[in-house]
Design an enzyme around this catalytic site. Structure first.
Site, PDB file in Angstrom:
ATOM      1  N   ASN A 144      61.156 -95.588 -39.568  1.00 29.44           N
ATOM      2  CA  ASN A 144      59.881 -95.719 -40.274  1.00 29.44           C
ATOM      3  C   ASN A 144      59.635 -94.539 -41.198  1.00 29.44           C
ATOM      4  O   ASN A 144      58.951 -94.660 -42.199  1.00 29.44           O
ATOM      5  CB  ASN A 144      58.733 -95.817 -39.258  1.00 29.44           C
ATOM      6  CG  ASN A 144      57.371 -95.734 -39.913  1.00 29.44           C
ATOM      7  OD1 ASN A 144      56.986 -96.620 -40.680  1.00 29.44           O
ATOM      8  ND2 ASN A 144      56.644 -94.640 -39.660  1.00 29.44           N
ATOM      9  N   ARG A 172      50.690 -99.270 -41.810  1.00 33.42           N
ATOM     10  CA  ARG A 172      52.081 -99.526 -42.220  1.00 33.42           C
ATOM     11  C   ARG A 172      52.507 -98.773 -43.466  1.00 33.42           C
ATOM     12  O   ARG A 172      53.702 -98.493 -43.631  1.00 33.42           O
ATOM     13  CB  ARG A 172      52.273-101.030 -42.406  1.00 33.42           C
ATOM     14  CG  ARG A 172      52.358-101.730 -41.047  1.00 33.42           C
ATOM     15  CD  ARG A 172      52.100-103.185 -41.125  1.00 33.42           C
ATOM     16  NE  ARG A 172      52.378-103.848 -39.852  1.00 33.42           N
ATOM     17  CZ  ARG A 172      51.846-105.005 -39.496  1.00 33.42           C
ATOM     18  NH1 ARG A 172      51.008-105.641 -40.315  1.00 33.42           N
ATOM     19  NH2 ARG A 172      52.140-105.550 -38.333  1.00 33.42           N
ATOM     20  N   ASP A 207      56.755 -91.372 -45.097  1.00 30.11           N
ATOM     21  CA  ASP A 207      56.868 -92.777 -44.708  1.00 30.11           C
ATOM     22  C   ASP A 207      57.792 -93.560 -45.638  1.00 30.11           C
ATOM     23  O   ASP A 207      57.501 -93.737 -46.826  1.00 30.11           O
ATOM     24  CB  ASP A 207      55.463 -93.392 -44.733  1.00 30.11           C
ATOM     25  CG  ASP A 207      55.388 -94.652 -43.891  1.00 30.11           C
ATOM     26  OD1 ASP A 207      55.713 -94.568 -42.697  1.00 30.11           O
ATOM     27  OD2 ASP A 207      55.019 -95.711 -44.442  1.00 30.11           O
ATOM     28  N   ARG A 256      66.375 -99.915 -29.989  1.00 25.92           N
ATOM     29  CA  ARG A 256      64.939 -99.791 -29.807  1.00 25.92           C
ATOM     30  C   ARG A 256      64.420 -99.321 -31.159  1.00 25.92           C
ATOM     31  O   ARG A 256      64.876 -98.297 -31.679  1.00 25.92           O
ATOM     32  CB  ARG A 256      64.599 -98.751 -28.743  1.00 25.92           C
ATOM     33  CG  ARG A 256      63.086 -98.419 -28.714  1.00 25.92           C
ATOM     34  CD  ARG A 256      62.828 -97.003 -28.256  1.00 25.92           C
ATOM     35  NE  ARG A 256      61.411 -96.682 -28.156  1.00 25.92           N
ATOM     36  CZ  ARG A 256      60.774 -95.812 -28.947  1.00 25.92           C
ATOM     37  NH1 ARG A 256      61.407 -95.177 -29.920  1.00 25.92           N
ATOM     38  NH2 ARG A 256      59.496 -95.551 -28.769  1.00 25.92           N
ATOM     39  N   ASP A 268      61.812 -97.592 -33.113  1.00 34.20           N
ATOM     40  CA  ASP A 268      60.678 -96.689 -32.975  1.00 34.20           C
ATOM     41  C   ASP A 268      59.605 -97.038 -34.008  1.00 34.20           C
ATOM     42  O   ASP A 268      59.912 -97.362 -35.155  1.00 34.20           O
ATOM     43  CB  ASP A 268      61.191 -95.263 -33.227  1.00 34.20           C
ATOM     44  CG  ASP A 268      60.104 -94.220 -33.104  1.00 34.20           C
ATOM     45  OD1 ASP A 268      59.662 -93.966 -31.977  1.00 34.20           O
ATOM     46  OD2 ASP A 268      59.689 -93.670 -34.142  1.00 34.20           O
ATOM     47  N   HIS A 319      54.435 -99.656 -37.403  1.00 35.19           N
ATOM     48  CA  HIS A 319      54.190 -99.006 -38.687  1.00 35.19           C
ATOM     49  C   HIS A 319      55.064 -99.552 -39.800  1.00 35.19           C
ATOM     50  O   HIS A 319      55.124 -98.987 -40.893  1.00 35.19           O
ATOM     51  CB  HIS A 319      54.345 -97.490 -38.523  1.00 35.19           C
ATOM     52  CG  HIS A 319      53.412 -96.958 -37.468  1.00 35.19           C
ATOM     53  ND1 HIS A 319      52.128 -96.586 -37.764  1.00 35.19           N
ATOM     54  CD2 HIS A 319      53.559 -96.830 -36.126  1.00 35.19           C
ATOM     55  CE1 HIS A 319      51.515 -96.206 -36.633  1.00 35.19           C
ATOM     56  NE2 HIS A 319      52.367 -96.350 -35.626  1.00 35.19           N
ATOM     57  N   GLU A 341      59.028-101.117 -30.682  1.00 41.32           N
ATOM     58  CA  GLU A 341      57.938-100.347 -30.086  1.00 41.32           C
ATOM     59  C   GLU A 341      56.649-100.650 -30.826  1.00 41.32           C
ATOM     60  O   GLU A 341      56.407-100.141 -31.923  1.00 41.32           O
ATOM     61  CB  GLU A 341      58.236 -98.850 -30.140  1.00 41.32           C
ATOM     62  CG  GLU A 341      57.225 -98.057 -29.321  1.00 41.32           C
ATOM     63  CD  GLU A 341      56.641 -96.840 -30.024  1.00 41.32           C
ATOM     64  OE1 GLU A 341      55.882 -96.104 -29.390  1.00 41.32           O
ATOM     65  OE2 GLU A 341      56.907 -96.640 -31.229  1.00 41.32           O
ATOM     66  N   ASN A 392      57.038 -94.629 -20.007  1.00 40.49           N
ATOM     67  CA  ASN A 392      58.092 -94.314 -20.974  1.00 40.49           C
ATOM     68  C   ASN A 392      58.017 -92.826 -21.316  1.00 40.49           C
ATOM     69  O   ASN A 392      57.196 -92.093 -20.759  1.00 40.49           O
ATOM     70  CB  ASN A 392      58.030 -95.230 -22.198  1.00 40.49           C
ATOM     71  CG  ASN A 392      56.976 -94.822 -23.211  1.00 40.49           C
ATOM     72  OD1 ASN A 392      56.091 -94.005 -22.929  1.00 40.49           O
ATOM     73  ND2 ASN A 392      57.036 -95.371 -24.391  1.00 40.49           N
ATOM     74  N   ARG A 450      63.115-102.179 -17.770  1.00 39.74           N
ATOM     75  CA  ARG A 450      63.661-100.865 -18.132  1.00 39.74           C
ATOM     76  C   ARG A 450      63.163 -99.826 -17.128  1.00 39.74           C
ATOM     77  O   ARG A 450      61.969 -99.748 -16.873  1.00 39.74           O
ATOM     78  CB  ARG A 450      63.219-100.473 -19.534  1.00 39.74           C
ATOM     79  CG  ARG A 450      63.710 -99.085 -19.968  1.00 39.74           C
ATOM     80  CD  ARG A 450      63.362 -98.776 -21.418  1.00 39.74           C
ATOM     81  NE  ARG A 450      61.932 -98.645 -21.604  1.00 39.74           N
ATOM     82  CZ  ARG A 450      61.320 -98.589 -22.802  1.00 39.74           C
ATOM     83  NH1 ARG A 450      62.029 -98.683 -23.911  1.00 39.74           N
ATOM     84  NH2 ARG A 450      60.017 -98.454 -22.887  1.00 39.74           N
TER      85      ARG A 450
END
Ligand code: ARE
Ligand code: CA
Length: 493
Positions: free
Chosen positions: A100, A157, A166, A194, A196, A200, A232, A295, A333
């Site tokens: 991201n 976002r 970003d 995964r 992250d 976003h 996520e 987590n 998990r």
């Protein structure tokens, strides 16, 4: 992208947070393979910023400098060796992908792989990215370019998460660079990712990105296998961005899960209500999510926190994990942590930045293994706790069976079967449990895999006798440190 890609008969992954690649390779061979784990979520392998204030925190790995595989966990050759050795042990590697953003803005330096970066001019020559590849005032309208309002999906976002620069995933060039990175990992043999901070990024951008990603390496997987994707997205129900927007591009993290179970095992909500646990509690379809008790963020008050259970409270933590692994809902998990000295002031841990156990030169320490199979040297290794690894095996044995024979005492004592393959009794009441219960299991003697192991045809802990009618007697003292009994057909004497 939601097919787990596990080897046959394996259904749980563990997050070996901040482990070195060489230690993970050994762990696959000596433990994860033999004890039935599907795979490992590894810390981000991409070159990151070296953060010196605070000094070398764990979170520096969430500030990429380039996609070169060089971090405190190891280099590319060590990463490749890990993937290959884990595959030989039938264990998959899932990569934490930070795409991201790059580093925090307004600074410059040299990354863990020796690459220069500049967060003022937005120059990341290791990829390369330039100022043209980032979101700016044309699509982020907050003035300082940072995210302030989670109720505005566009801001979440297009603006900067925690002031990190970003990336504009709407750009073909950016998608191409990220896809190259993912394909490099896939060609090495990883099983999935995964993603992250998926919240976003625009769901459409993620779908387009995945469209450019290879199928998994046919040296290890059937041809045509797509990578598993875990996105996520922290969705507790109060914001406009919903988990469901991301189901088309894979699974999503179910954060409510651990929070709700913490309430039950802290005795704030009766265990009897778990009868309808899963979709019945308004949670998404089992095949769209990944579930976990804690987590790497919320165990230390980052990422929304939320009062989850952690290894710092072993008794209820084990109980919640045992319930999770026994219950059919979700893909599971198990967190595997390192210890740090907590310093809680005004409800906040001032030491929650502390990195992994390290040597004087700040390199990460080896994981050491004690004679009783637990870990030393500051590594907690929840995945090696007997009550947890035996329930990972329980889950493998009962896979595909429905939840049956639910029983509760109207309060905090519960029990249920998984078809005719396994049965668990949980006493969260604090007073004794003494009951005859229908297990649904064939007649015989079974090892309680919580108080001991099934070892060479014998039980090292308690045994349970199931009669010809499927009934068995269970006794669990209210004061027990481990007030759970679990039996299954894989541990029958
Ligand atoms: C660090 C410093 C910052 C600094 C930044 C840049 O702490 O003060 O501005 O560096 O210099 C992790 C750490 C961060 C750390 C970051 C980079 O947790 O503290 O910042 O690494 O080093 C939101 C996101 C969610 C995110 C959490 C943390 O939606 O995606 O915030 N979680 C992931 C990872 C983290 C990681 C990052 C993302 C960044 O799991 O480990 O950050 O790559 C509500 C909202 C949530 C929101 C939450 C917390 O619950 O619903 O969406 O989560 O609040 O704000
Ligand atoms: Ca973004």
């Amino acid at each position: 992208y939601s097919n787990p890609t596990c080897a046959e008969g394996r259904h749980t992954i563990t997050h070996l947070f901040e482990w070195k690649w060489s230690d993970i390779a050994q762990e696959c061979e000596r433990f994860l393979g033999p004890y039935g784990y599907c795979g490992v979520q590894v810390s981000p392998p991409s070159e990151n910023r070296v953060v010196t204030s605070p000094y070398r925190p764990w979170f520096e790995r969430y500030q990429p400098v380039s996609y070169k595989l060089e971090t405190r966990s190891g280099n590319e050759q060590q990463f490749r060796d890990m993937v290959e050795r884990c595959h030989k042990a039938h264990v998959r590697i899932f990569v934490d992908l930070v795409i991201n953003h790059m580093t925090g803005s307004g600074d410059s330096g040299t990354g863990t792989g020796g690459t220069h970066w500049d967060g003022n001019s937005l120059s990341y020559p290791g990829v390369p990215y330039s100022n043209l590849d980032f979101n700016d005032g044309s699509n982020c309208h907050t003035g300082d370019l940072n995210i302030h309002n989670y109720n505005n999906a566009e801001e979440v976002r297009n603006c900067r998460l925690l002031s990190m620069v970003d990336l504009n995933l709407g750009k073909d060039y950016v998608r191409g660079k990220i896809a190259d990175y993912m394909n490099h990992l896939i060609d090495i043999g990883v099983a999935g990712f995964r993603i992250d901070a998926a919240k976003h990024m625009w769901p459409g951008d993620l779908t387009a990105l995945l469209g450019r990603v290879h199928n998994l390496n046919t040296n290890y997987f059937p041809s045509g296998t797509k990578p598993l994707v875990i996105q996520e997205v922290i969705d507790m129900g109060g914001e406009p961005i919903k988990m469901s927007e991301y189901f088309q591009s894979g699974r999503v993290t179910n954060f409510i899960y651990g929070i709700k179970l913490a309430q039950v095992f802290r005795k704030q909500n009766q265990a009897k209500f778990l009868r309808t646990w899963g979709e019945g509690w308004g949670m998404p379809n089992s095949n769209d999510i990944i579930v976990f008790i804690d987590n790497h963020d919320n165990q230390r008050g980052h990422g929304g926190g939320g009062g989850v259970l952690t290894h710092f409270e072993p008794k209820p933590y084990k109980m919640a994990t045992e319930f999770m692994l026994a219950h059919p809902y979700g893909w599971t998990r198990v967190m595997s942590s390192y210890n740090w000295d907590r310093n809680i002031q005004d409800g906040e841990d001032r030491n929650n930045w502390m990195g992994p156990p390290h040597n004087e030169d700040m390199s990460t320490k080896d994981v050491t293994i004690n004679s009783d199979m637990t870990c030393g040297g500051g590594w907690v290794c929840e995945h090696r706790w007997r009550q947890i690894y035996n329930m990972v095996a329980f889950r493998n044995v009962v896979h595909g069976t429905p939840l049956t024979h639910w029983w509760d005492n109207g309060n905090y004592q519960i029990a249920f079967a998984r078809g005719n393959k396994g049965f668990i009794v949980i006493n969260a009441e604090g007073s004794d449990l003494n009951s005859n219960l229908q297990t649904g299991l064939p007649q015989g003697t079974y090892c309680d895999v919580i108080s001991g192991n099934y070892d060479n045809g014998q039980c090292t802990g308690a045994s349970i006798h199931v009669g010809g009618d499927g009934q068995a007697h269970f006794q669990i003292s209210g004061g027990s440190e481990d007030p759970v009994i679990a039996i299954h057909i894989g541990a029958k004497v």
